[in-house]
Each structure stands twice: as structure tokens, then as C-alpha cells.
Design a protein around this motif. Structure first.
Motif, PDB file in Angstrom:
ATOM      1  N   THR A 125      -2.802 -13.688   8.959  1.00 24.13           N
ATOM      2  CA  THR A 125      -2.668 -13.476   7.520  1.00 24.13           C
ATOM      3  C   THR A 125      -1.333 -14.048   7.068  1.00 24.13           C
ATOM      4  O   THR A 125      -0.409 -14.209   7.862  1.00 24.13           O
ATOM      5  CB  THR A 125      -2.711 -11.982   7.133  1.00 24.13           C
ATOM      6  N   SER A 132      -5.768 -10.842   3.792  1.00 18.60           N
ATOM      7  CA  SER A 132      -7.067 -11.354   4.221  1.00 18.60           C
ATOM      8  C   SER A 132      -6.912 -12.106   5.545  1.00 18.60           C
ATOM      9  O   SER A 132      -6.068 -12.987   5.661  1.00 18.60           O
ATOM     10  CB  SER A 132      -7.616 -12.290   3.136  1.00 18.60           C
ATOM     11  N   TRP A 133      -7.730 -11.749   6.540  1.00 17.58           N
ATOM     12  CA  TRP A 133      -7.664 -12.397   7.847  1.00 17.58           C
ATOM     13  C   TRP A 133      -8.489 -13.677   7.834  1.00 17.58           C
ATOM     14  O   TRP A 133      -9.624 -13.689   7.360  1.00 17.58           O
ATOM     15  CB  TRP A 133      -8.208 -11.470   8.932  1.00 17.58           C
TER      16      TRP A 133
END
Length: 164
Positions: A125, A132-133
Motif C-alpha cells: 500500500t 488499498s492493497w
């Protein structure tokens, strides 16, 4: 003679380009894949527990077993971003390992042999993507770490006596 030399050199260059392209794709998409051939399900279970779970401290998330296949998937393990990842703006890094094997053939003594696929997935991230990955490029330093895990895992298969 010259034609033959060009033909051979052409195959060598094609092989180099193909292998380099594969390595770049692996680095770009955040996954590394390796294969170990001709291993037993008993060894897969034993060495996955010994190396992946005990030595490298991954926790197992999912395990599936059928008559012809095995599947192991770890939980994501949080890692410290290395220098190159930090320079790329990555603030958090996580890694998970998937191990999938498929029955190769049945031996004469009713022993089952599998081919094993080892996959490492890397995500990260950044501060600006609100947690958000996403898959991230595998840096050379991170690749060395993943290679060490795979090498230790593979060594168990090579050094051990097959258990059926």
C-alpha cells in the motif's frame, strides 16, 4: 556452416529473451512461481509445516486435499518495506504463499507422486491510496527473501528420503 551457426545463435538469443521476459513479468505482477517435480503428498504436508509454518512463521489459512491434489494457502504476512519499496512510496508490504500439487502418476507400488507449484504473492500500500492493497513489483532484495524461502523448502525435498 554459417547458416548452422546463425540458426544455433538464433535459438540461444531467443532463449535468453524468453527467460528475461518471464522474469520481468514475474517482477511486475507481484508474483514468483517455482515448481518442484516428483514429490509425495506426505512430504509436501510435512515440509510445508516444517519450513513455511514453523521456520518462516506463516500461518495457514486454507488447506484442501483430494485424491489427486493438495492445496495450501497462508494468511498474508506483514513485512517491513525494504529500501527500494520505501523509495517507490510503498508504506506497507505483505506476502502470502500458495502451494498447489497435482498427482503426476500412480507408481507400481500404489505410491502417488505429485508435481508441486509454489507461488509467492506480494502486495503493498502507499499513503496516497488510502490503505488499498495492490500487487507490487518484486524488488531484487525481496526476490532474495522469497528465493530463500523456496530454496529452504526445496532443499527438504532434495535432502530427505521420500515418505509415502
Amino acid at each position: 556452416m554459417m547458416f548452422r551457426l546463425k540458426f544455433v545463435l538464433g535459438f540461444v538469443v531467443l532463449g535468453i529473451l524468453t527467460s528475461c521476459q518471464g522474469m520481468q513479468q514475474t517482477a511486475r505482477d507481484g508474483t514468483m512461481k517455482e515448481t518442484i517435480r516428483r514429490v509425495t503428498p506426505s512430504d509436501i504436508k510435512s515440509y510445508t509445516d516444517k519450513i513455511i509454518v514453523n521456520e518462516y512463521q506463516f500461518r495457514m489459512n486454507r488447506t484442501e486435499e483430494t485424491n489427486s491434489s493438495l492445496y495450501f494457502e497462508t494468511y498474508w504476512k506483514t513485512l517491513e518495506p525494504n529500501t527500494a519499496e520505501q523509495e517507490a512510496g510503498i508504506s506497507d508490504v505483505r506476502l502470502r504463499i500458495k502451494i498447489r500439487s497435482q498427482k503426476l502418476r500412480r507408481g507400481m507400488d500404489e505410491f502417488t507422486v505429485h508435481n508441486l507449484n509454489f507461488t509467492a504473492e506480494l502486495q503493498g500500500t502507499t499513503d496516497n491510496n488510502t490503505g488499498s492493497w495492490n500487487n507490487i513489483r518484486i524488488t531484487p532484495e525481496r526476490e532474495e527473501f522469497i528465493d530463500a524461502i523456496f530454496d529452504d523448502y526445496e532443499t527438504e525435498f532434495k535432502a530427505g528420503v521420500m515418505e509415502y
